[in-house]
Design a protein around this motif. Structure first.
Motif, short mmCIF file in Angstrom:
data_model
loop_
_atom_site.label_atom_id
_atom_site.label_comp_id
_atom_site.label_asym_id
_atom_site.label_seq_id
_atom_site.Cartn_x
_atom_site.Cartn_y
_atom_site.Cartn_z
N ALA A 185 13.50 41.18 55.47
CA ALA A 185 12.82 42.00 54.47
C ALA A 185 11.71 41.22 53.77
O ALA A 185 10.62 41.76 53.51
N VAL A 186 11.96 39.94 53.47
CA VAL A 186 10.90 39.10 52.89
C VAL A 186 9.75 38.98 53.87
O VAL A 186 8.57 39.10 53.49
N LEU A 187 10.06 38.77 55.14
CA LEU A 187 9.03 38.64 56.17
C LEU A 187 8.16 39.90 56.24
O LEU A 187 6.93 39.82 56.24
N VAL A 188 8.80 41.06 56.30
CA VAL A 188 8.06 42.32 56.41
C VAL A 188 7.21 42.55 55.16
O VAL A 188 6.02 42.87 55.25
N ALA A 189 7.81 42.37 53.98
CA ALA A 189 7.08 42.62 52.73
C ALA A 189 5.90 41.66 52.58
O ALA A 189 4.82 42.05 52.14
N ALA A 190 6.11 40.38 52.94
CA ALA A 190 5.04 39.39 52.82
C ALA A 190 3.88 39.74 53.74
O ALA A 190 2.71 39.67 53.33
N MET A 191 4.16 40.12 54.96
CA MET A 191 3.08 40.44 55.90
C MET A 191 2.33 41.70 55.48
O MET A 191 1.11 41.80 55.68
N LYS A 192 3.02 42.65 54.89
CA LYS A 192 2.36 43.88 54.44
C LYS A 192 1.49 43.63 53.21
O LYS A 192 0.45 44.26 53.03
N GLN A 193 1.91 42.70 52.37
CA GLN A 193 1.16 42.41 51.14
C GLN A 193 0.06 41.38 51.36
O GLN A 193 -0.87 41.28 50.55
N LEU A 194 0.17 40.60 52.43
CA LEU A 194 -0.77 39.50 52.66
C LEU A 194 -2.17 40.04 52.99
O LEU A 194 -2.33 40.85 53.89
N SER A 195 -3.16 39.58 52.25
CA SER A 195 -4.54 40.02 52.51
C SER A 195 -5.43 38.81 52.75
O SER A 195 -5.73 38.45 53.89
N SER A 196 -5.84 38.12 51.70
CA SER A 196 -6.74 36.97 51.84
C SER A 196 -5.92 35.70 52.06
O SER A 196 -5.12 35.31 51.19
N HIS A 197 -6.13 35.03 53.21
CA HIS A 197 -5.40 33.79 53.49
C HIS A 197 -6.21 32.93 54.46
O HIS A 197 -6.84 33.45 55.40
N ALA A 340 2.74 32.79 48.09
CA ALA A 340 1.96 31.68 47.53
C ALA A 340 1.68 30.62 48.59
O ALA A 340 0.56 30.08 48.67
N ILE A 341 2.67 30.33 49.44
CA ILE A 341 2.47 29.35 50.53
C ILE A 341 1.44 29.86 51.52
O ILE A 341 0.51 29.14 51.90
N LEU A 342 1.59 31.10 51.95
CA LEU A 342 0.70 31.67 52.97
C LEU A 342 -0.75 31.76 52.48
O LEU A 342 -1.69 31.58 53.26
N LYS A 343 -0.93 32.02 51.20
CA LYS A 343 -2.27 32.16 50.65
C LYS A 343 -2.94 30.82 50.36
O LYS A 343 -4.15 30.76 50.18
N LYS A 344 -2.16 29.75 50.32
CA LYS A 344 -2.68 28.45 49.91
C LYS A 344 -2.80 27.43 51.05
O LYS A 344 -3.72 26.59 51.06
N LEU A 345 -1.90 27.49 52.02
CA LEU A 345 -1.81 26.43 53.02
C LEU A 345 -2.95 26.51 54.02
O LEU A 345 -2.98 27.37 54.89
N ASP A 346 -3.89 25.59 53.90
CA ASP A 346 -5.04 25.53 54.82
C ASP A 346 -5.01 24.19 55.56
O ASP A 346 -4.08 23.39 55.40
N ASN A 347 -6.02 23.96 56.38
CA ASN A 347 -6.06 22.74 57.17
C ASN A 347 -6.05 21.48 56.32
O ASN A 347 -5.41 20.48 56.65
N LYS A 348 -6.80 21.51 55.22
CA LYS A 348 -6.89 20.33 54.35
C LYS A 348 -5.54 19.98 53.75
O LYS A 348 -5.12 18.81 53.75
N ILE A 349 -4.84 20.99 53.22
CA ILE A 349 -3.54 20.72 52.61
C ILE A 349 -2.54 20.28 53.67
O ILE A 349 -1.77 19.33 53.47
#
Length: 356
Positions: A185-197, A340-349
């Motif tokens: 359920a966390v997986l589904v909700a996160a993917m549906k809410q995820l926009s800018s990443h 928060a992790i999905l929206k923040k974790l980029d190559n640099k981090i």
């Protein structure tokens, strides 16, 4: 109740009520596909894990967000001459918790309900050895093998607990299979809410975790991630008789961030970064050093020369039983931290987390 919260509760009810033991996850996969197909690219691997990709502003890094679809259950192992069914456990059960409980045998003519045979105290002799699942019988009201066949049941049929969804005291949700439908359920909700990443997120709903994290072994080969977040429904340790010290998986106290279990030493820089992210965003969380158990992190963190992996969990009271309890606040905290992790974790981090 707000519309968004009602939708999340409906999602939790739908996923936890669905039958899906190891080897029989297809009904769960259908639910997840229905929710994610409009916004993600969907594929399946050879064992049946469902993989849903969503590209953000950059193709790299590839982040694997994973939860397992299967729940603990049984397989119909044999049929006695008198029409009783024997069980092959699929996942970890405490046999003494099972007598008197109801199960669904998912046969060719639909689900057949049965009762795990329980010897009344009037006939009970002193038990000399520990009860095993293999010693138990299921009664479906049949008196012969022929009657069993007429019900559409045969060897190999998959069996799941009978339970029902309920809300206790406004925020506690009761049902079977929270390990790991709450992670799904966390997986589904996160993917549906995820926009800018700044990455590509590959949501992966794995199969057969409860029988040795098998689905993750094949799925990680397909996904080829640079980092992974494993979502779990972890056993709560906050009720009497479980721990003599402070609990590390208390219901209602937030997302559990796992640091260790016997199968995985969690990537230290990764979990420290995640913990700081939780503090910065004022997300309730608790740290756990587990002395037992394993997750899909076991095969994932060892793949492709080593993949930084972190495990987030919603505490579940009475896990691996017919009915468990989760807290809505823990679910929301885990969802917020995941996003928060999905929206923040980029190559640099990610590069800063890896060994120099």
């Amino acid at each position: 109740m707000e519309g968004a919260m009602k939708d999340l509760i409906n999602l939790l009810q739908e996923l936890s009520s669905c039958p899906g033991p190891p080897g029989g996850e297809e009904p769960v996969a259908a639910i997840i596909r229905r929710h994610l197909e409009p916004s993600c690219q969907i594929q399946r691997d050879g064992l049946g894990s469902l993989i849903a990709s969503k590209q953000g502003s950059r193709k790299q890094p590839r982040l694997m967000l994973t939860a397992h679809m299967d729940e603990v259950g049984f397989m119909l192992q044999n049929i006695t001459e008198g029409g009783y069914l024997r069980l092959q456990p699929l996942g970890g059960w405490i046999a003494s918790n099972l007598p008197g409980q109801r199960v669904h045998i998912n046969g060719s003519k639909g689900a057949v309900e049965g009762i795990v045979a329980a010897v009344p105290p009037h006939f009970k002799k002193e038990q000399k050895s520990e009860l095993k699942v293999e010693d138990l019988l299921v009664d479906v009201g049949a008196a012969s093998k022929k009657e069993i066949a007429s019900l559409g049941l045969q060897l190999g049929d998959l069996i799941t607990p009978v339970s029902h969804f309920a809300i206790y005291n406004k925020k506690l949700l009761a049902n079977k299979a929270w390990d790991d439908r709450v992670g799904c359920a966390v997986l589904v909700a996160a993917m549906k809410q995820l926009s800018s990443h700044p990455n590509t997120v590959v949501a992966t709903a794995t199969v057969q975790e409860e029988v040795g994290t098998r689905g993750a072994v094949t799925a990680v080969e397909v996904v080829k991630p640079q980092a992974a977040v494993v979502l779990e429904g972890a056993p709560a340790d906050d009720f009497p008789g479980i721990t003599k010290d402070s609990p590390q998986g208390a219901v209602g106290k937030g997302c559990q961030i796992r640091l260790f279990d016997p199968s995985t030493i969690i990537h230290r820089h990764f979990w420290q970064w995640v913990t700081e992210l939780a503090k910065k965003n004022k997300i309730a969380h608790q740290l756990a050093v587990r002395q037992s158990g394993a997750t899909d992190a076991r095969p994932i963190h060892l793949a492709q020369g080593g993949i930084p992996t972190v495990v987030l969990a919603v505490p579940v009271r009475y896990a691996h039983g017919h009915s468990g309890l989760i807290h809505l606040d823990d679910f929301q905290a885990t969802l917020k931290l995941t996003l928060a992790i999905l929206k923040k974790l980029d190559n640099k981090i990610l590069k800063s987390l890896l060994p120099a």
